[in-house]
Design a protein around this motif. Sequence first.
Motif, PDB file in Angstrom:
ATOM      1  N   LYS B 109      35.941   8.839   1.762  1.00 22.78           N
ATOM      2  CA  LYS B 109      35.094   7.675   1.465  1.00 22.78           C
ATOM      3  C   LYS B 109      33.627   8.080   1.389  1.00 22.78           C
ATOM      4  O   LYS B 109      32.910   7.696   0.457  1.00 22.78           O
ATOM      5  N   TYR B 114      35.981   6.829  -2.684  1.00 16.56           N
ATOM      6  CA  TYR B 114      37.358   6.352  -2.883  1.00 16.56           C
ATOM      7  C   TYR B 114      38.062   6.027  -1.562  1.00 16.56           C
ATOM      8  O   TYR B 114      37.797   6.648  -0.525  1.00 16.56           O
ATOM      9  N   VAL B 115      38.989   5.072  -1.630  1.00 16.60           N
ATOM     10  CA  VAL B 115      39.907   4.845  -0.517  1.00 16.60           C
ATOM     11  C   VAL B 115      41.302   5.293  -0.960  1.00 16.60           C
ATOM     12  O   VAL B 115      41.669   5.166  -2.129  1.00 16.60           O
ATOM     13  N   PRO B 148      40.942  -2.737  -6.671  1.00 13.31           N
ATOM     14  CA  PRO B 148      39.563  -3.177  -6.933  1.00 13.31           C
ATOM     15  C   PRO B 148      38.531  -2.271  -6.270  1.00 13.31           C
ATOM     16  O   PRO B 148      37.508  -1.943  -6.877  1.00 13.31           O
ATOM     17  N   GLU B 149      38.786  -1.801  -5.026  1.00 16.38           N
ATOM     18  CA  GLU B 149      37.792  -0.992  -4.303  1.00 16.38           C
ATOM     19  C   GLU B 149      37.627   0.413  -4.873  1.00 16.38           C
ATOM     20  O   GLU B 149      36.704   1.130  -4.477  1.00 16.38           O
ATOM     21  N   ASN B 150      38.514   0.801  -5.811  1.00 14.33           N
ATOM     22  CA  ASN B 150      38.355   2.125  -6.425  1.00 14.33           C
ATOM     23  C   ASN B 150      37.774   2.052  -7.843  1.00 14.33           C
ATOM     24  O   ASN B 150      37.773   3.043  -8.570  1.00 14.33           O
ATOM     25  N   GLN B 151      37.278   0.863  -8.239  1.00  9.71           N
ATOM     26  CA  GLN B 151      36.739   0.721  -9.603  1.00  9.71           C
ATOM     27  C   GLN B 151      35.338   1.316  -9.726  1.00  9.71           C
ATOM     28  O   GLN B 151      35.002   1.902 -10.747  1.00  9.71           O
ATOM     29  N   PRO B 153      33.440   3.483  -7.254  1.00 12.78           N
ATOM     30  CA  PRO B 153      33.265   4.165  -5.967  1.00 12.78           C
ATOM     31  C   PRO B 153      31.821   4.633  -5.795  1.00 12.78           C
ATOM     32  O   PRO B 153      31.214   5.152  -6.732  1.00 12.78           O
TER      33      PRO B 153
END
Lengths: 206, 206
Positions: B109, B114-115, B148-151, B153
């Motif tokens: 992270k 990225y997660v 969504p959280e990796n769109q 980073p």
Amino acid sequence: MSKNKPELAKLISSKPAGDSSKWIGLKKLTYQDPNGRVREWESAERLTRSEGGVDGVGILAILRYANKPDEILLQKQFRPPVEGVCIEMPAGLIDGGESIEIAALRELKEETGYVGDIINSSPIIFNDPGFTNTNLSLVTVIVDMSLPENQNPVSELEENEFIECFTVPLASMAEEMAKLDKQGYKLDARVQNVAQGIKIAQDFKL
Amino acid sequence: MSKNKPELAKLISSKPAGDSSKWIGLKKLTYQDPNGRVREWESAERLTRSEGGVDGVGILAILRYANKPDEILLQKQFRPPVEGVCIEMPAGLIDGGESIEIAALRELKEETGYVGDIINSSPIIFNDPGFTNTNLSLVTVIVDMSLPENQNPVSELEENEFIECFTVPLASMAEEMAKLDKQGYKLDARVQNVAQGIKIAQDFKL
């Protein structure tokens, strides 16, 4: 059990080397970061590097048989820095003036007795580039087990070398490394990561 | 070109560290060989190792897409010990009390934004066991690129970290590493050997 078993070795003591180190030097590096700021960094370096700038070779020796699947040749060797018996590939330092290829075939013969044919030499690779400049080339070698000279291989070890060779199937290398870890052996990253690459290619059907 | 490009960094000078080293210690080891003979060996050691006995984590981050083949996440970073910009995997030291898994997801992270989900943690592996006790666990992580959280980073680098992330197709990792070597980048052995393992599995149809 043979009296030369690597498992019989043991660490006795450890102390700061002070000014007495002969093989490893500690360096203070000054560098400029991408923003132009001057910073310092420490590095541990071999004092034995030859002119070519490459410390050594690692040998990925694949034993090819007429009637059974390929195997990979591994070694057990006591390594004082990790205080245990390591699972490594055949390897060694390059002699002054020697090419990577000549060094690889020489070390393979000396450490294992086998003769082989090189199919690939990697670019120079760095073991731990944030910590040290030590490097090597990974040389992949096919050992044709049908050749007469590979029937009764005899190693030519120096009097301070205690190396035990063994083989595992190439296709299940990762599973075999996991077993060795459970048995208490220490795994060399360079060997384990080849095993992990094979496993990923198999699992991901690459 | 961004002003933070790792290629803009450079080594200025190098000198023996003497007694001033803060991060690396040189040790003189006394050990008993398998024949019972007492011998000496030198080792370079991190002075920062935490209680767990593991220095760090390397993260094999595989980016998984809905509509194209898997990619591997790599980094470019200037490394003073090797005097150049290195091709590495995301990695970092383990904080005191932290587990390997927590450290891997935290470093991923921080360094890349990225997660991911861990699918495998390797046994402890040693970078160069004849030279140093430095070690790590290689943690394989799947990054689901549909989340969504990796769109978008965003990394959280420290002020002395200059890391550029990029990706290459996992299936042709070895060819991409060879291209990077030709371009003058220095290759981390741990990354290159995963690539070599994938290539061997493909070529040998394992």
